[in-house]
Design an enzyme around this catalytic site. Structure first.
Site, mmCIF file in Angstrom:
data_model
loop_
_atom_site.group_PDB
_atom_site.id
_atom_site.type_symbol
_atom_site.label_atom_id
_atom_site.label_comp_id
_atom_site.label_asym_id
_atom_site.label_seq_id
_atom_site.Cartn_x
_atom_site.Cartn_y
_atom_site.Cartn_z
ATOM 1 N N ASP A 1 0.876 -1.359 -0.166
ATOM 2 C CA ASP A 1 0.485 0.354 -0.197
ATOM 3 C C ASP A 1 0.907 1.699 0.115
ATOM 4 O O ASP A 1 1.995 1.388 -0.031
ATOM 5 C CB ASP A 1 -0.948 -0.276 0.877
ATOM 6 C CG ASP A 1 -2.376 0.784 0.617
ATOM 7 O OD1 ASP A 1 -1.795 1.916 -0.443
ATOM 8 O OD2 ASP A 1 -3.202 0.917 1.567
HETATM 9 C C1 NOJ Z 1 -4.152 4.111 0.249
HETATM 10 C C2 NOJ Z 1 -4.807 3.578 0.028
HETATM 11 O O1 NOJ Z 1 -5.171 2.381 1.950
HETATM 12 C C3 NOJ Z 1 -4.979 1.670 -0.921
HETATM 13 O O2 NOJ Z 1 -6.645 1.394 -0.592
HETATM 14 C C4 NOJ Z 1 -5.049 2.747 -2.154
HETATM 15 O O3 NOJ Z 1 -5.404 1.649 -2.870
HETATM 16 C C5 NOJ Z 1 -3.373 3.446 -2.043
HETATM 17 N N1 NOJ Z 1 -3.288 4.285 -1.321
HETATM 18 C C6 NOJ Z 1 -3.199 4.044 -3.414
HETATM 19 O O4 NOJ Z 1 -4.054 5.392 -3.758
#
Ligand code: NOJ
Length: 740
Positions: free
Chosen positions: A274
């Site tokens: 993530d």
């Molecule tokens: C953080 C989030 O937790 C995740 O779900 C998302 O896909 C990413 N950022 C990218 O934006």
């Protein structure tokens, strides 16, 4: 059957698929053999869109294999050209984005889609999103989110399919199939990303990013099944989660990513971290610095680092020092290149910029979004006020009646509010020639505490035959990092409802929110309540038709609705206590003064809120009534390799043609470990005409009763079971059967 005739084409197809796979693997090997270490590490580095000149330079030098958040097709083409024509090996970029519940045409938030219990509409929504987003060069979406969410304080419950592993699995698979289609090299598809692996939704106290304490068995029995189902359905990528479970952050969890995901489940797709979750292992106290974090992540099995800059800055040194093997890096690059080949990016790196503009908001996309919104609305209360009949004047009030932005819900970067059809606009368009519509919002937005217009709302309500109050949450109050500890209607919305009610006219509340709010107190102030999790672009039309009976509500609660936030976490598929409540317990106002010490009935409940929730999982009314009868099994004893055939009669006993979501639950009465009091195992939307009865069937392979028991092996345990077919998770008559 002529077996030869049947088997030959199957064998040819299998051989073709094998040779294509072999060919792809050979191309990957050939590319890897030509790559420098820096180019390999570059592929493992994902950057976000920003200074375009700088980015182009990175891409030209092979420093990034993937960019997220590129704004449009023309920019994708420009940067892709740099990758394909100006970088040494011409490896195309993979462009990604959070396309969570639609790209331009916005569907209901995933929690709303889950309320439809309709895999077909979820698949269609994902297909629409893929068509619109891929046209702009986005070939990888960070969706579906499969986090089991048992706590409505957690803002990201909005992005989830709710609290149930089976419902989440079915809808997750539908979404994966919608995004990826039958052939992932078709340029109108996107790679799905099953996220967040794993346990993120169990954040302690519902506080986003918090740690979790999920035991191994709970992990296998509740949190993992949706991921396993999506891996089996061919999801091309997986994203690790932010949380640490029992001290180990997912991004550094080798057992999770290598032993389970790769070895046990045979996943050959790509794993991405993530955003900065590699770097955040330092804050977790799991890595001393970025170098250690990079080593932890790559050795655990993360192939691509999203925005920690950890791999790009540390891997070369880690390899020199022997802390990371070249084989580990090669395998990660192999997974990334395989994804790019699977998406056909080497053959079709560019997009047609004219088509990108043409395809957005296609009429069939809007029609599907409207249907999804209609199927997602849950009728929680109705004293007969709905559908509205014979009304000549209605007062429309409330901060969500005409909230083009907020109705779209959380996590939609590309939704354009000017395309949103609000309930006010739809009511005027669809019914304005038959019904006089007065509009006074009463409050400007959901958190508004300015009560100055409430008197006017009461006065106007007196002039109307019915009042419709659109209340709820602004989009920004749910989603990532938007946890809440109070789930009552924000601002003066409850007072607005009471102001509307004070006129003595029938009041309908329509709640548009990102989570199940604690609306127990507001139910008294209305005659009917429709709950529509933020319903997206076409929500207004869907709601207007539901209000006037041109559509009939069929949504069911995908999560438990709480009376008070203090009940959280509360979910239907919990284990029993040794002292389960009967529902007849003494409540706080019944306790005598100066009562002597007593345990007051010796069962598990709250003195103030009692035992049950406000509305259980699976609950939802209709304008008609349904009756279940004659639930029969084809045997009362089954071996683990058999299939249980359940028949039942469903009757539409009311006056409207409608759809009922029939649900099948089971309980394993006594196991090697305590088992949930009910578990959803099947559901189906069944359409019946008014007065119609039908004999329906569910088939349930006994193998689906398996779980991880005391010996940590996943298997069906013999013994007694109960089974219910019913309209929610607390009703129905149990039928007994045995597994031998
Ligand atoms: C953080 C989030 O937790 C995740 O779900 C998302 O896909 C990413 N950022 C990218 O934006």
């Amino acid at each position: 059957m002529n077996l030869k005739k049947y088997l030959l084409p199957v064998a040819i197809m299998a051989l073709t698929a094998c040779s294509q796979t072999d060919d792809t693997e050979r191309r990957i090997d050939r590319l890897i053999s030509q790559m420098t270490l820096a180019e390999k590490i570059g592929q493992m580095n994902q950057l976000t869109y920003g200074d375009e000149e700088w980015l182009a330079e990175q891409i030209r030098n092979g420093v990034s294999g993937s960019i997220l958040n590129i704004p449009d097709a023309a920019t994708v083409n420009r940067l892709q050209k740099v990758a394909v024509e100006e970088s040494r090996l011409g490896i195309p970029l993979i462009v990604s984005r959070d396309v969570i519940h639609g790209f331009h045409t916005i569907f209901p938030i995933p929690l709303g889609q889950a309320a439809s219990f309709d895999p077909a509409i979820v698949e269609q929504g994902a297909r629409v999103a893929a068509i619109e987003a891929s046209a702009c060069g986005i070939r990888w979406t960070f969706s579906p989110m499969l986090d089991i969410s048992r706590d409505p304080r957690w803002g990201r419950i909005a992005e989830s399919f709710g609290e149930d592993p089976y419902l989440t699995s079915q809808l997750g698979v539908a979404m994966v199939e919608g995004y990826q289609g039958d052939d992932t090299s078709d340029p109108s598809t996107m790679a799905a990303c099953a996220k967040h692996f794993i346990g993120y939704g169990a954040a302690e106290g519902g506080r986003d990013y918090n740690g979790t304490t999920i035991t191994e068995r709970l992990m296998h029995n509740v949190y993992m099944p949706p991921f396993k189902a999506c891996v089996d359905a061919g999801a091309l990528t997986i994203m690790t989660s932010f949380n640490e479970n029992d001290g180990v952050p997912s991004t550094g969890n080798r057992h999770l990513l290598r032993d389970i995901l790769r070895q046990q489940w045979g996943f050959d797709g790509m794993v991405v971290s993530d955003w900065n979750s590699t770097g955040e292992m330092i804050a977790h106290g799991f890595a001393a610095d970025l170098k250690e974090a990079a080593a932890q992540a790559v050795n655990a099995g993360v192939d691509m680092d999203m925005m920690s800059h950890a791999f790009i800055s540390q891997l070369e040194e880690l390899i020199d020092e022997g802390k990371v093997d070249m084989e580990t890096v090669d395998n990660a690059v192999r997974n990334i290149l395989r994804l790019k080949f699977r998406l056909g990016l080497f053959e079709n790196p560019y997009v047609d910029e004219t088509y990108a503009a043409e395809i957005q908001y296609a009429p069939e996309h809007l029609a599907a979004a409207k249907r999804a919104a209609e199927e997602s609305a849950i009728l929680l209360k109705n004293d007969g006020t709905l559908p509205l009949k014979g009304v000549r004047t209605i007062l429309v009030t409330g901060p969500m009646a005409d909230a083009q932005h907020d109705q779209l819900g959380t996590w939609c970067f590309d939704g354009e509010p000017e395309h949103t059809v609000t309930p006010l606009a739809a009511l005027r368009k669809l019914y304005g020639d038959k019904v006089r519509i007065i509009y006074e919002p009463g409050l400007g937005y959901s958190r508004d505490n300015d009560r100055s217009k409430l008197g006017r709302v009461t006065a106007l309500a007196r002039t109307a035959d019915a009042v419709v109050v659109f209340a709820g949450e602004e989009a920004i109050l749910s989603g990532e990092a938007h946890s809440l500890s109070n789930l009552d209607l924000q601002g003066a919305q409850s007072e607005l409802l009471r102001a509307a009610k004070a006129a003595g006219k029938p009041v309908v509340a329509v709640i548009m929110a990102g989570r199940p709010l604690t609306i127990g107190g507001d139910l008294d102030a209305c005659n009917a309540m429709l709950y529509s999790f933020h319903p997206g672009t076409m929500g207004g039309e869907a709601l207007a038709e539901l209000l006037f009976g041109d559509a009939v509500p069929s949504g069911k609660c995908p999560v438990t609705f709480l009376k008070e936030v203090g009940q959280a976490p509360y979910y239907y598929n919990r284990n029993n206590t040794g002292r389960p409540a009967s529902g007849n317990e003494m409540l706080i106002d019944q306790i005598p003064l100066r009562a002597g010490q007593t345990s007051l009935g010796c069962s598990s409940y709250y003195l103030d809120t009692g035992f049950g929730p406000l509305f259980p999982f699976g609950y939802g009314l209709s304008y008609t009534t349904f009756e279940y009868g004659d639930v029969k099994l084809d045997s009362n004893e089954y071996t683990p390799d058999q299939t249980i055939k359940v028949t039942f009669t469903l009757s539409n006993t009311g006056k409207y043609d409608a759809v009922e979501v029939a649900q099948l639950y089971i309980r394993d009465v006594a196991g090697s470990i305590a088992r949930p009091i009910r578990e959803l195992k099947r559901f189906e939307r069944i359409a019946l005409k008014a007065g119609e009865s039908r004999t329906c069937t569910f088939e349930l392979p006994v193998s689906e009763l398996a779980f991880m028991g005391l010996d940590k092996r996943v298997k069906v345990e013999p013994g007694d079971f109960k089974l219910w077919v019913c309209g929610d998770s607390v009703s129905g008559e149990a039928v007994d059967f045995k597994v031998i």
